[in-house]
Design a protein around this motif. Structure first.
Motif, PDB file in Angstrom:
ATOM      1  N   ASN A 401       0.804  -1.219   0.000  1.00 17.14           N
ATOM      2  CA  ASN A 401       0.000   0.000   0.000  1.00 17.14           C
ATOM      3  C   ASN A 401       0.835   1.266   0.000  1.00 17.14           C
ATOM      4  O   ASN A 401       0.298   2.364  -0.212  1.00 17.14           O
ATOM      5  CB  ASN A 401      -0.961  -0.002   1.186  1.00 17.14           C
ATOM      6  CG  ASN A 401      -2.190  -0.835   0.916  1.00 17.14           C
ATOM      7  OD1 ASN A 401      -2.977  -0.515   0.036  1.00 17.14           O
ATOM      8  ND2 ASN A 401      -2.349  -1.929   1.652  1.00 17.14           N
ATOM      9  N   LYS A 407      -0.762   7.232  -5.501  1.00 15.87           N
ATOM     10  CA  LYS A 407      -1.733   8.075  -4.801  1.00 15.87           C
ATOM     11  C   LYS A 407      -2.385   9.094  -5.731  1.00 15.87           C
ATOM     12  O   LYS A 407      -3.533   9.494  -5.521  1.00 15.87           O
ATOM     13  CB  LYS A 407      -1.055   8.789  -3.637  1.00 15.87           C
ATOM     14  CG  LYS A 407      -0.622   7.855  -2.518  1.00 15.87           C
ATOM     15  CD  LYS A 407       0.032   8.631  -1.379  1.00 15.87           C
ATOM     16  CE  LYS A 407       0.478   7.694  -0.262  1.00 15.87           C
ATOM     17  NZ  LYS A 407       1.133   8.428   0.854  1.00 15.87           N
ATOM     18  N   GLY A 410      -4.793   6.912  -7.757  1.00 16.92           N
ATOM     19  CA  GLY A 410      -5.691   6.135  -6.906  1.00 16.92           C
ATOM     20  C   GLY A 410      -5.766   4.677  -7.286  1.00 16.92           C
ATOM     21  O   GLY A 410      -6.767   4.008  -7.022  1.00 16.92           O
ATOM     22  N   ARG A 439      -9.629   3.703  -0.128  1.00 17.14           N
ATOM     23  CA  ARG A 439      -9.173   3.590  -1.513  1.00 17.14           C
ATOM     24  C   ARG A 439     -10.098   2.714  -2.368  1.00 17.14           C
ATOM     25  O   ARG A 439      -9.882   2.591  -3.579  1.00 17.14           O
ATOM     26  CB  ARG A 439      -7.762   2.989  -1.552  1.00 17.14           C
ATOM     27  CG  ARG A 439      -6.704   3.891  -0.945  1.00 17.14           C
ATOM     28  CD  ARG A 439      -5.342   3.208  -0.946  1.00 17.14           C
ATOM     29  NE  ARG A 439      -4.294   4.092  -0.451  1.00 17.14           N
ATOM     30  CZ  ARG A 439      -3.039   3.711  -0.245  1.00 17.14           C
ATOM     31  NH1 ARG A 439      -2.678   2.459  -0.497  1.00 17.14           N
ATOM     32  NH2 ARG A 439      -2.141   4.574   0.205  1.00 17.14           N
TER      33      ARG A 439
END
Length: 627
Positions: A401, A407, A410, A439
């Protein structure tokens, strides 16, 4: 699965196969000879009469047996014919009443010349062996079988006696199978036909007594076997075939990294469905190795390209040769540039996946292995090991992660150093519960934007991830798609009665028409649409978490080691009615949908909680959802 990357030494194969069977039937003194080993397996021989027989010319008849099985043809004539006959057997049609003599790929066809027929003599047609799937290391069949091929159709030429004087049978071989152990039907006819396609595939492909990859190679591969195992458990309560195959893998691993990482998953499912802890206890140390924990770098992530993949480790993993190349696979086949095949999808079944040393799919599987090893250690009462595995899992989850998530977009990327996001890099983390809740939306939206951009193997994990995260309607749309050739409906439409190795020949030119790794819908329907899984080992307590999507009604009969669970479902406007009948000595946890605001159990209104307790016998649940 994939094409074999080498052949094993004959002597070593015999020794290893003997070890496999000794592990399964420890009370028997099983010889190392292949024929003796296979003779221990309980096969069934079934003689199937024609579904229809059509005269297509003088002395020329077309016969349809309805479904393809592995076997041969048996004839019994009440009168003699001295002239030679010509027999054609095949899986695929070229025309309405004409077998395709050149079907392509690994789709089967054979032409056989017979020396006439004698009155009242039974003639079993002798077929020609395919060297690739009848020579070692392929699983060897009993000598009494003779040569078998998968076929549905037969043509006979030069028959001078009346066809009604000839008794003709499809002589089929398969592992013991109870057709009445399972049943499914619903308001969606396409879904029902796909279920039946998958169920028949599990029965017909059991002809070796092992979970093999289909007729092209007749070899066990871990990923093929895993889907086969889950689907087998969903249609019949027979566990010996899975156990035999699992034992085989301890000493006969295959080369893909992710396939090795299916080993723990195979053994864990055996335990959950049978409750037999002894197999896990006996295999625990071997399973530790199969997690590939030895490849960990400091942050917990693993790579098959690590310098820690030493010749010594390769041998410890069960390979015969220390120079065996273990490589990431992600999905199969890869792109056109890797295979040389002219594919409909130039990127192959990997959705353009960028193969990096630190691979997101591989590490997702690794995380799943760590979680399962923690559960196994819990059942084996090894508290220090539980803590060990949990610590490892937490670190890997953090790494995935952190390092493997973009980020900005996404979405998960294909690997460390990549900026490409594929379906696979996102559906595997979703399936293995790696995606944090914050997420989920962006990851699920991305997955839904890609459609079925994976193989029939990859679809198992795509569908699991969707059902686990409230996307039952979209998952059902993928299963029941009738508009594209990347669908199970396409398999039915082109004439197969078993699931294919790939969506069609355009996606894998050498595919076969009898690959059980294509049966994901069978276990998805049982385990996710109806949500029937073992809550505790051996199904002492079942978990039932139905997600019926847009179905208006459905019935299921799901086999377990303790008897069958029967379910009946109806939807009327905003009310859903479930009738769940559990066998004696079984309890169940029924997971309520989040939308439920009124629930009755056996006509008594109950407080709405996440789950309700069901007892053996008939349980009637009525729930209303907010409109």
């Amino acid at each position: 699965m994939s094409d074999s990357s080498g052949s094993m030494n004959t002597v070593i194969f015999f020794l290893k196969l003997a070890m496999v069977c000794f592990a399964i039937v420890s009370s028997s003194n099983i010889s190392a000879q292949s024929n003796r080993i296979v003779s221990e397996i309980k096969f069934e021989t079934v003689k199937i009469p024609p579904l229809k027989t059509i005269k297509v010319g003088e002395g020329h008849y077309f016969v349809d047996f309805g479904k393809a099985y592995f076997g041969t043809i048996e004839l019994l004539s009440s009168i003699s014919q001295t002239n030679n006959l010509v027999v054609h057997l095949g899986e695929k049609l070229a025309g309405k009443n004409n077998i395709d003599r050149n079907p392509g790929g690994s789709i089967r066809y054979q032409k056989i010349d017979l020396n006439g027929l004698k009155a009242n003599d039974t003639v079993t047609v002798r077929l020609v062996a395919n060297k690739k799937n009848t020579s070692l290391p392929a699983i060897q069949l009993p000598g009494s079988f003779g040569v078998v091929i998968p076929f549905r159709y037969c043509e006979i030429e030069n028959l001078e006696i009346p066809i009604k004087k000839v008794a003709l049978f499809q002589k089929a071989f398969h592992y013991r199978f109870n057709d009445d152990a399972s049943h499914f039907e619903s308001s969606n006819e396409v879904l029902d036909r796909i279920w039946n396609l998958c169920k028949h595939t599990i029965k017909a492909t059991s002809f070796t007594g092992f979970y093999v990859d289909g007729d092209r190679e007749r070899l066990p591969y871990e990923a093929d076997a895993y889907i086969n195992q889950l689907s087998h458990y969903s249609v019949d309560s027979v566990y010996s075939m899975a156990r035999r195959t699992n034992a085989y893998f301890l000493d006969n691993p295959t080369w893909p990294t992710e396939w090795l990482l299916h080993t723990v998953m195979l053994f864990y499912q055996d335990f959950m469905y049978t409750g037999d802890l002894k197999v896990l206890k006996d295999s625990y140390e071997a399973l530790k190795l199969k997690t590939l924990i030895d490849l960990e770098r400091q942050d917990g992530l693993i790579s098959a390209k690590s310098e820690k993949m030493t010749p010594e480790l390769v041998l410890k993993l069960g390979f015969d040769k220390q120079d065996t190349k273990i490589k990431d696979i992600v999905d199969w086949p890869p792109g056109q540039k890797d295979t040389g095949w002219k594919l409909k999808n130039e990127a192959g079944e990997r959705d353009g996946y960028e193969m990096m040393p630190i691979n997101t799919v591989v590490n997702s599987f690794y995380y799943q292995n760590l979680k399962l090893m923690s559960s196994i250690a819990t059942h084996l009462k090894k508290p220090k090991e539980v803590e060990f595995w949990n610590t490892k899992a937490s670190r890997v989850k953090k790494g995935i992660n952190g390092i493997l998530f973009d980020k900005t977009k996404g979405t998960y990327i294909d690997g460390e150093g990549s900026d490409h996001a594929s379906l696979h890099a996102n559906m595997f983390p979703l399936a293995f519960d790696l995606v944090p809740e914050k997420r989920l939306k962006t990851v699920v939206d991305f997955i839904k934007s890609r459609g079925m951009a994976c193989s029939v193997y990859g679809s198992q994990y795509l569908l699991e991830g969707l059902f686990k995260n409230g996307e039952a309607n979209y998952a059902l749309d993928l299963i029941t798609d009738t508009k594209t050739d990347r669908s199970w409906w396409n398999m039915i439409k082109i004439g197969s009665t078993m699931t294919l190795e790939a969506w069609d020949t355009g996606y894998k030119p050498n595919l076969d028409w009898n690959h059980a790794w294509g049966t994901a819908p069978a276990n998805i329907i049982t385990r996710y649409l109806w949500g029937i899984t073992p809550k505790t080992p051996g199904f002492k307590v079942a978990q039932i978490r139905p997600q019926m999507g847009n179905l208006s009604h459905s019935q299921i009969k799901a086999p377990t080691i303790n008897g069958c669970i029967n379910g009946n479902y109806k939807k009327r406007n905003t009310e859903q009615i479930f009738e769940i009948e559990l066998p004696e000595n079984m309890k169940a946890i029924f997971i309520l949908p989040k939308q439920a605001f009124s629930v009755t159990l056996n006509n008594k209104k109950i407080e709405i909680t996440k789950e309700i307790q069901l007892k053996s016998g008939l349980n009637t649940i009525r729930l209303k959802e907010k409109s």
